[in-house]
Structure formats: C-alpha cells, structure tokens
Design an enzyme around this catalytic site. Structure first.
Site, PDB file in Angstrom:
ATOM      1  N   GLU A  70      44.667  38.168  35.013  1.00 40.33           N
ATOM      2  CA  GLU A  70      44.941  39.377  35.785  1.00 40.33           C
ATOM      3  C   GLU A  70      46.417  39.761  35.632  1.00 40.33           C
ATOM      4  OE1 GLU A  70      44.248  40.957  40.357  1.00 40.33           O
ATOM      5  OE2 GLU A  70      44.620  38.833  40.022  1.00 40.33           O
TER       6      GLU A  70
ATOM      7  N   LYS B 202      38.857  46.535  39.495  1.00 42.03           N
ATOM      8  CA  LYS B 202      38.770  45.566  40.590  1.00 42.03           C
ATOM      9  C   LYS B 202      38.120  46.187  41.818  1.00 42.03           C
ATOM     10  CE  LYS B 202      41.729  42.172  42.942  1.00 42.03           C
ATOM     11  NZ  LYS B 202      43.113  41.622  42.974  1.00 42.03           N
TER      12      LYS B 202
ATOM     13  N   CYS C 298      39.938  38.558  40.283  1.00 41.26           N
ATOM     14  CA  CYS C 298      40.587  37.852  41.380  1.00 41.26           C
ATOM     15  C   CYS C 298      39.761  37.855  42.671  1.00 41.26           C
ATOM     16  CB  CYS C 298      41.987  38.412  41.608  1.00 41.26           C
ATOM     17  SG  CYS C 298      43.089  37.256  42.481  1.00 41.26           S
TER      18      CYS C 298
END
Length: 300
Positions: A56, A131, A172
């Site tokens: 990331e 995301k 994440c």
C-alpha cells in the site's frame, strides 16, 4: 479488461506457481520510489515469481499531507499520466508476470482514492481496486489518524481473472471486514491479495490473526504486502509481509526490513483442503446469506 463476477472457477495456465511480496522502503522522492520498486519487481521475476505484489502507498509516504502531492491520474487506455502505473505495465509485459501493483494515491476529478492496479502478463491493466474501508482511528495517547479527511472510499468489490487464476483484491483496512473475503471466495477467488501499511499499534495486535482468519474461514490463500518500516515518519509500517495457506498456516513471512518474500501457490492443495473439510456444503444457506448489493463487481 474486467473483473470476473461469476462463481465459476478460472482456468489459469499454471496450477502451481511462485508468488513474491516486495516489502520495500518508501522515500519522499517519487521517482526514486518508482526506480526502486522496478528493481525489486525485476528481482522477484528473476527469482521465478509469476505473481508479484507491491505494498500500500509504495510510491508515496503514508501521510494525508502528501497524498495529493503524489497523486496520479490513471487512464486504462493511456497511462502517460501515471508514471507509477506506466512502470508496472512495462515490467509486467517485459517479464511476463502478473503484478498486483500495491496502491498509489489516484486523482479522479475532485476525489483522491487509494487505488490498486492489477496488470496482466501482457502489460495490460486488468483491474483497478479502490480501497473500500477507510482507516479512521482514535486511540487516546497512541494514535489518531483519519484517512477520510483526504481519501474517498471505493464502493466496489474487485475480483480479477489473470494468468494465475482469480484474485480477490483488498487494501489494508479492507482485511478487517470478513464480508469482502467471503464474497471473493464465493465468486471463485483462490487467492486474496491485501496491500497494507498496518502501523505499530494495530500491527502487533491484528496483522497475523486477521490473515489467518481470512484464509482459514474461506479455505484459500491470503497474501499481504507491507512497506518496510521507517521509524522517522509518524505512520511507521509494521512490515511482516506474509503468505498464509488455506489451513491458516504461515507459509512465508519476514520481519520489518526490506525484503522479497517467496512462496508457492498450489491450487491442488486448496482442493485437498476443501475436500477434507467441506465447509461450503455445511453452510446453512437456508438460515443465512451474504449478498452483494449496489454495483458490487468493478469493471474498468
């Protein structure tokens, strides 16, 4: 150039292959980050990997103040506005590998996203995952961070059909939510790739157990790729990039320093695990179901 949305399994050209995770140090120099990422990607390809992951925010230090400065526009038909993705396309094509290109800050109109681009072994952009779950946290005296102050959340599930099979993609904080992994598994993904920059508070608590849980519950491989740790910045990464097998076992991992982590992905082993413990047959779908709402599957 679209994510695969059916429940039918893909038929990859290789049923067993090597995966590599490039845990790299990220600096404040974008061009240096791109050069260095290429170096590690090529080393991974030279080591025999057919699927390679970056972490990331690999082209940008993890900071709300820097996301806008490092952001790039990503056009699937013209990558000239994205030097980071341009490099990924070149490496995937020249080395004939599938790249899950970590995430970079993407500018789209007035919005910024943390975006992962997946490139096929022909150098073409196969998928783009934004995301979904933004990391907003307030731990008094330890950590306060609000991604939503600068980033916009994506709203689509990403499953991409590649030369190495169907891949689910998460970034994440997406790993904290089992629903995303379940939906990926139900649609045929045998590997879920999470690109992450867990920090020094949440990393020791959640990093390993979440990977094991997602792999074990869904009887698939989970691969996570983190930046290397830099204690000079506020959001220092935990590191420990890892590959977990479908029984929840750690197949390969590393510490917090820069490294390339290799492991074998074997689809026959997944079938063996699922035959031993037939969780899919044992689910009580007459009692509960998980459905994908809105525009669930992302297409480029």
């Amino acid at each position: 150039m679209a994510e695969h949305g059916s429940s039918a399994c893909s038929h990859p050209s290789e049923r067993k292959y090597k995966i590599a995770l490039c845990q790299l140090f990220v600096s404040k120099n974008k061009l240096e980050n791109i050069r260095h990422a290429r170096e590690l990607l090529e080393a991974a390809a030279d080591g025999g990997a057919k699927l390679i992951l970056l972490p990331e925010m690999w082209n940008c230090p993890y900071s709300n103040e820097l996301f806008s400065l490092f952001a790039e526009e990503i056009d699937a038909d013209d990558l000239s506005g994205s030097p980071s993705c341009g490099m990924l396309a070149e490496v995937s094509r020249s080395r004939k590998v599938t790249l899950v290109g970590g995430s970079i800050p993407e500018r789209f109109g007035s919005h910024l996203y943390s975006t992962c681009c997946v490139f096929g072994s022909n150098g073409k952009l196969r998928a783009r995952h934004r995301k979904v779950h933004l990391f907003d946290v307030d731990i008094p005296g330890q950590l306060t961070f609000k991604e939503s102050a600068t980033l916009t959340a994506g709203d689509e599930l990403t499953i991409v059909d590649t030369d190495v099979g169907l891949l689910g993609i998460g970034i994440c904080h997406d790993i904290r939510f089992p629903e995303l992994a379940i939906l990926c598994a139900e649609r045929g993904a045998d590997v879920i790739c999470y690109l992450a920059a867990f920090e020094m508070n949440t990393g020791p608590l959640f990093w390993e157990v979440l990977q094991k849980a997602r792999a074990l519950d869904n009887q698939l491989y989970v691969a996570t790729c983190s930046p290397a740790r830099d204690l000079t910045i506020n959001h220092a990464a935990w590191g420990h990039s890892t590959v977990v097998g479908p029984f929840g076992e750690i197949l390969a991992t590393t510490g917090h320093e820069e490294a390339v982590v290799f492991a074998d992905i074997d689809y026959a082993y997944i079938r063996e695990v699922r035959l031993r413990l037939q969780l899919e047959k044992q689910k009580r779908k007459d009692m509960y179901q998980l459905v994908c709402v809105s525009n669930c599957i992302r297409h480029i």
